[in-house]
Structure formats: C-alpha cells, structure tokens
Design a protein around this motif. Structure first.
Motif, PDB file in Angstrom:
ATOM      1  N   ASP A 200      -4.098  -2.839   4.650  1.00  0.00           N
ATOM      2  CA  ASP A 200      -3.244  -2.033   5.047  1.00  0.00           C
ATOM      3  C   ASP A 200      -2.814  -1.118   3.757  1.00  0.00           C
ATOM      4  O   ASP A 200      -2.592   0.088   3.950  1.00  0.00           O
ATOM      5  CB  ASP A 200      -1.890  -2.478   5.667  1.00  0.00           C
ATOM      6  CG  ASP A 200      -2.315  -3.181   6.807  1.00  0.00           C
ATOM      7  OD1 ASP A 200      -3.088  -2.745   7.605  1.00  0.00           O
ATOM      8  OD2 ASP A 200      -1.460  -3.713   7.592  1.00  0.00           O
ATOM      9  N   TRP A 241       1.756  10.551  12.259  1.00  0.00           N
ATOM     10  CA  TRP A 241       1.262   9.053  12.570  1.00  0.00           C
ATOM     11  C   TRP A 241       0.899   8.523  11.195  1.00  0.00           C
ATOM     12  O   TRP A 241       1.421   7.139  11.294  1.00  0.00           O
ATOM     13  CB  TRP A 241       0.144   9.213  13.379  1.00  0.00           C
ATOM     14  CG  TRP A 241      -0.435   8.000  13.649  1.00  0.00           C
ATOM     15  CD1 TRP A 241      -0.037   7.094  14.966  1.00  0.00           C
ATOM     16  CD2 TRP A 241      -1.569   7.111  13.132  1.00  0.00           C
ATOM     17  NE1 TRP A 241      -0.816   5.803  14.893  1.00  0.00           N
ATOM     18  CE2 TRP A 241      -1.668   5.894  13.887  1.00  0.00           C
ATOM     19  CE3 TRP A 241      -2.250   7.342  12.101  1.00  0.00           C
ATOM     20  CZ2 TRP A 241      -2.718   5.104  13.477  1.00  0.00           C
ATOM     21  CZ3 TRP A 241      -3.493   6.435  11.671  1.00  0.00           C
ATOM     22  CH2 TRP A 241      -3.502   5.377  12.394  1.00  0.00           C
ATOM     23  N   ARG A 245       2.908   5.077   9.755  1.00  0.00           N
ATOM     24  CA  ARG A 245       2.118   3.789   9.681  1.00  0.00           C
ATOM     25  C   ARG A 245       2.722   3.212   8.076  1.00  0.00           C
ATOM     26  O   ARG A 245       2.812   2.061   7.880  1.00  0.00           O
ATOM     27  CB  ARG A 245       0.687   4.032   9.688  1.00  0.00           C
ATOM     28  CG  ARG A 245      -0.270   2.955   9.452  1.00  0.00           C
ATOM     29  CD  ARG A 245      -1.898   3.138   9.413  1.00  0.00           C
ATOM     30  NE  ARG A 245      -2.293   4.119   8.319  1.00  0.00           N
ATOM     31  CZ  ARG A 245      -3.438   4.195   7.839  1.00  0.00           C
ATOM     32  NH1 ARG A 245      -4.527   3.806   8.877  1.00  0.00           N
ATOM     33  NH2 ARG A 245      -3.595   4.949   7.122  1.00  0.00           N
ATOM     34  N   GLU A 246       2.628   4.267   7.342  1.00  0.00           N
ATOM     35  CA  GLU A 246       2.888   3.582   5.871  1.00  0.00           C
ATOM     36  C   GLU A 246       4.234   3.340   5.552  1.00  0.00           C
ATOM     37  O   GLU A 246       4.595   2.206   4.761  1.00  0.00           O
ATOM     38  CB  GLU A 246       2.431   4.896   4.702  1.00  0.00           C
ATOM     39  CG  GLU A 246       3.007   5.893   4.693  1.00  0.00           C
ATOM     40  CD  GLU A 246       2.778   6.978   3.714  1.00  0.00           C
ATOM     41  OE1 GLU A 246       1.266   6.660   3.323  1.00  0.00           O
ATOM     42  OE2 GLU A 246       3.294   7.847   3.112  1.00  0.00           O
ATOM     43  N   LYS A 248       6.159   1.794   7.986  1.00  0.00           N
ATOM     44  CA  LYS A 248       6.338   0.659   8.548  1.00  0.00           C
ATOM     45  C   LYS A 248       5.782  -0.442   7.581  1.00  0.00           C
ATOM     46  O   LYS A 248       6.406  -1.438   7.601  1.00  0.00           O
ATOM     47  CB  LYS A 248       5.830   0.634   9.925  1.00  0.00           C
ATOM     48  CG  LYS A 248       5.711  -0.696  10.607  1.00  0.00           C
ATOM     49  CD  LYS A 248       4.812  -0.778  11.767  1.00  0.00           C
ATOM     50  CE  LYS A 248       4.837  -1.923  12.509  1.00  0.00           C
ATOM     51  NZ  LYS A 248       4.017  -2.052  13.637  1.00  0.00           N
TER      52      LYS A 248
END
Length: 528
Positions: A200, A241, A245-246, A248
């Motif tokens: 991630d 988006w 994501r980053e 989170k």
C-alpha cells in the motif's frame, strides 16, 4: 457531432482561451535586467511540445549547453527557469532561500491527489516549518546513530536473500530500504516485503511520482481545467479516489500507534514520538503529521533502493572498482566479520564509489522545482515571482569544470588531489553531507543522514560478501544498457541481468551467524 465530442471541443476552447489571456500578462523585467535566453517556443503552448515526456533532464542538459547555466522556458504561459551548474543552484536556492523555498501549487499532485497535505509540495509557511521541525527531530545527525541496529539487521537479511536469489535484486533492495523506514517510522517488522501495508505504501510512492511527473496531467499545464465540470474531467474522479486511498492508509498507520500507546505496547517510533510531543507542532494537524512521516518513507525507501540499483549497474559495468572495494574492505574487516558503520572512516574508496554513483546517475535527475515568491534579479537576469526553478541535477553533475570527463564513472575524482572535487582528510571526505544529489537549500532532503548510512553499510557489505560480474549468454558477456531508466522524478535502472555469488562459504556462515544473533535480540520481530 456527438455530445461528448462537443463537450471536449468546448473544453479545449475554454482552456486555450484562458491560456491566451494568461500568456499576455507577462511581467516586464526590472530596469537594467533582462530575461534569460532559452529555446524559442510556439504560440500559446510555448516550449511545451519540445519537452520530452520522459527524461526531460536530458533535453534540458542539451539546451543548457546551448543557452547557458540559467535558461528560461515558457510552458503554456508558465515561467520555468533551469539552473544547470552547482553555483547557480546554490546562489539561488540556498543563498536566497527566503525567495526560492516554496512550491508551485500544481492542480494534479498538490491540490487533487494530496489535498495540500503532502510536505513535499507545501508552500514555504508555518505548516512547512513545523513539518520540517518534526522531520529534523527524527532524522538529524545526532540521533541517526541510534538507528544502527536496525540498519545492521536489515542489511544482513537483504544480503542473505540477494545471495540466494540475485535475479530478484529489485525486491531485496526495496525490502531493505522499506524495512528500515517501516521499523523507524511505524514500529513494524517486515518479514517478506510482500506485506499488504508495504504494498500500500509503495503504491502511494509510485502514484505520487507518476502524478507529479511533468506532463502526466494536462491540468498542470492548463490549471484552468480545474473549473471544468466533473462530467468532462475524469482526472478529478481518479485523483480524488487516489487521495482517499492514501489518506486512509496514513491515518491507519498513525491510529495503530495510538492504539498501542493506549495499550502500553507501542515501540519507539517516529509516529509515537510525534504523538508524545504533539504540542510542539501547533501548525500541524494530525493528518498533516501523518503525511510528514509518510513522506519520510516516500523520500527514504524508494530513493535508497533506486541508488542501490544504480550501484549494481555501475559495478557490473566497472568491475575494476568492485575489486578495489573488496580489497579495501578486506584490509579493514578481514573475512571473519561484516563491515559496520564504525568502519566508515577507514573506507574512503567505498564512500567515493557511493558518491560517484549518485553523481553519475542521480536518482532525482531533474529535481523537484522550487518556486519564487517575489521578483528577483540574478547577474542581470530577471526572475519574476511565480517562476519554477529547476535544479537540473543531470546537468549540474556533468559540469566539466567541476567534474572533468563527466560522462565517465570515476570514483577517483573524490580520492585524488588532481581533481577539483578532492578534499582532505580522507577519513572524513568524501561524504554525502549537503551533497547536491539530495537537493538544495531549505528543501534539501530531510532523510539524507539516514540514506547516507544505509547506502554506505549495504555497499560495503555487498562487496565484503559477494562477487559480481556481467552475465553471460551462450558463452558471451552481456553488457547491460548504460541508461535504460524508468520514468518519473525518482528514477532507477530497469531490470538487467548480472551474475552474483558468495565469495566463500566461510563468509556466508559469518553472515548467517550475525542474522541469528541479531534476530534473537530483535524487539520488533513479529510486529507486522
């Protein structure tokens, strides 16, 4: 005409109209000054069509040879100056740091992807200063000595796996650099480097490199596209988006440490250090602080791994220097122990090789541009407020007066008095302190102290443990490409073949014994 095509035509007309307006508002030079020279551009778009989408620093170097050490580009009405010597870069970005320490607030990477949370892109303000203070607190030259056990263990683990599976060297280098930062930043141990959290974070690193690359998004060239309706601006949906994501991810990494602190089980790490001293950073929100630590990972993990890949390329192409490294390290360490960071003062050849690798094929070859906040005049050249200043490291590290025979890999330039870069004593020099490969002025890489030690240690250990040479195919040596590198603002050589094996079974046993001893004492093992 289809409705979607009509929308695109309207959007294009809208953007070009605003470009024409902005291009007509050029600031006039102050009396007695002039604009720098530069390649002629085209109406509306300026030099945009002439800049290659990949490895733009090569074209900038070609232009600097023609137009001089500071040249001007017009990219669709935006001012870009390119500094191509160390003196010009230092004069502007270091000596006049109060003017040239900001960043342009680009729509794609700064506003949409990062939502102004990423320190790499922060303007020069109180938030930046608090973020820099936090970075300095965990990476200054006084504290980095505490990180040696982590670097010792991770380098030994990497070396063992590299010997077992040299073809997978890219992964081992990435796990090494990521493993060090994961331990220091988040208090987590990486067993394989394939853990989901690592994937991630590395995805975030690659994303920001891609999004921030010149020409990646048209909205950076034409910022007025931010005003387009979302129906005809799919880049807005994509970058929103990616941001979610980053954000989170970075929040989770911080919250994991919070939970462990409440439980009394949190190991020492940068996130814990911030949370315990949060009151010292009044201009940082928790999200901004989470991005500060995440940015240290972005800055340290990818660049260290990329530099080590370039080191391997240099040693495969110049095996004579690998032999010199082995002789120097053997004279200091023998065969019965691995090099440590305490050996560094007695290894000038090792330090020279590392420094020359960073000069020869710099990781941030084009540099991240600084941004001027007020009009300035430098040697009769006018630099208006709102100008991007690129320190083109590719050209800077090829300045013939400073680096004779610049295209040749020559570590001796740091070791022999006949070269302009030589300094004494060799127990201290060469080193990477404030080296231009890490940037300039107040925006110099905050993790350079950690990176320097990580590069030194792993370089010395590979030479101690391994033999490296060119691969062979059908009995013939295979020469890897000299410069077949990835795109982005942090670059590394694409995968290439080489032969690597342990120098002896005895050295492998010494390596395994060190790993076993250090893993028994490792307080983080199992904390993934």
């Amino acid at each position: 005409m289809a409705f979607s095509s009509l929308l695109l035509v309207v959007a294009a007309a809208f953007v070009l109209g605003l470009v024409a307006i902005s291009s007509s508002k050029r600031t006039q030079p102050k009396e007695g000054s002039r604009y720098p020279p530069g390649p002629p551009g085209k109406p509306l778009v300026g030099n945009l069509p002439d800049i290659p989408p990949k490895h733009s620093w090569l074209k900038f170097k070609e232009w600097s040879d023609q137009y001089g050490p500071i040249m001007r580009l017009n990219i669709a009405g935006r001012q870009h100056y390119v500094a191509s010597t160390e003196k010009v870069a230092n004069d502007l970005l270091r000596e006049r740091g109060g003017i040239y320490s900001s960043r342009e607030q680009l729509p794609a990477a700064v506003q949409l992807l990062s939502r102004c949370l990423r320190p790499l892109f922060w303007p020069y303000n109180d938030t930046w200063r608090d973020g820099r203070k936090l970075m300095h607190q965990v990476s200054n030259s006084t504290i980095v000595g505490n990180y040696q056990p982590t670097q010792i263990l991770e380098s030994a683990r990497m070396l063992r796996d590299l010997i077992k599976d040299p073809a997978n060297y890219e992964h081992w280098f990435e796990r090494y650099s990521a493993g060090i930062i994961f331990r220091l930043a988040f208090g987590k141990f990486l067993q394989t480097g394939h853990e989901q959290s690592v994937h991630d974070v590395i995805n975030v690193v690659h994303t920001v490199e891609r999004v921030a690359s010149p020409g990646a998004y048209l909205v950076d060239t034409f910022p007025s596209m931010l005003n387009l309706p979302q129906a005809i601006a799919p880049f807005k949906r994509e970058l929103t988006w990616l941001h979610d994501r980053e954000l989170k991810l970075f929040r989770k990494l911080l919250n994991d440490v919070k939970d462990e602190m409440r439980a009394g089980t949190a190991p020492e790490c940068w996130e814990k250090d911030y949370l315990e001293r949060k009151a010292e950073f009044p201009h940082l929100t928790e999200d901004e602080a989470a991005y500060v630590v995440g940015t240290l990972f972005e800055a340290g993990a990818g660049t260290t791994a990329a530099a080590m890949m370039s080191f391997m390329l240099a040693m495969v192409l110049h095996t004579e220097w690998f032999t010199k490294l082995q002789k120097e390290i053997d004279s200091v360490c023998g065969s019965d122990r691995l090099p440590t960071l305490d050996d560094t003062p007695r290894l000038p050849t090792m330090r020279a090789v590392v420094k020359e690798v960073l000069r020869w094929h710099p990781v941030t070859a084009g540099g991240v541009p600084h941004y001027s906040i007020k009009d300035d005049v430098y040697n009769g050249l006018f630099i208006p407020a709102g100008t991007n200043i690129h320190a083109n490291q590719w050209a800077i590290h090829r300045e013939p007066g400073l680096y004779p025979d610049p295209e040749t890999f020559k570590p001796e330039r740091w070791l022999e008095p006949s070269y302009p870069t030589y300094r004494e004593p060799l127990t201290t020099y060469p080193n990477l302190h404030n080296y231009s490969a890490f940037g300039f002025g107040r925006r110099i890489c905050p993790g350079q102290n950690i990176a320097e030690r990580s590069l030194y240690l792993l370089t010395a250990r590979i030479a101690w443990a391994c033999d490296v040479k060119k691969a062979r195919k059908d009995g013939v040596q295979v020469d890897p490409p000299l410069y077949d590198y990835t795109s982005g603002f942090n670059v590394q050589p694409k995968w290439f073949a080489f032969d690597l094996k342990a120098r002896s079974d005895e050295r492998v046993r010494v390596l395994e014994n060190e790993i076993e001893k250090n893993e028994r004492q490792d307080p983080l093992k199992g904390r993934v």
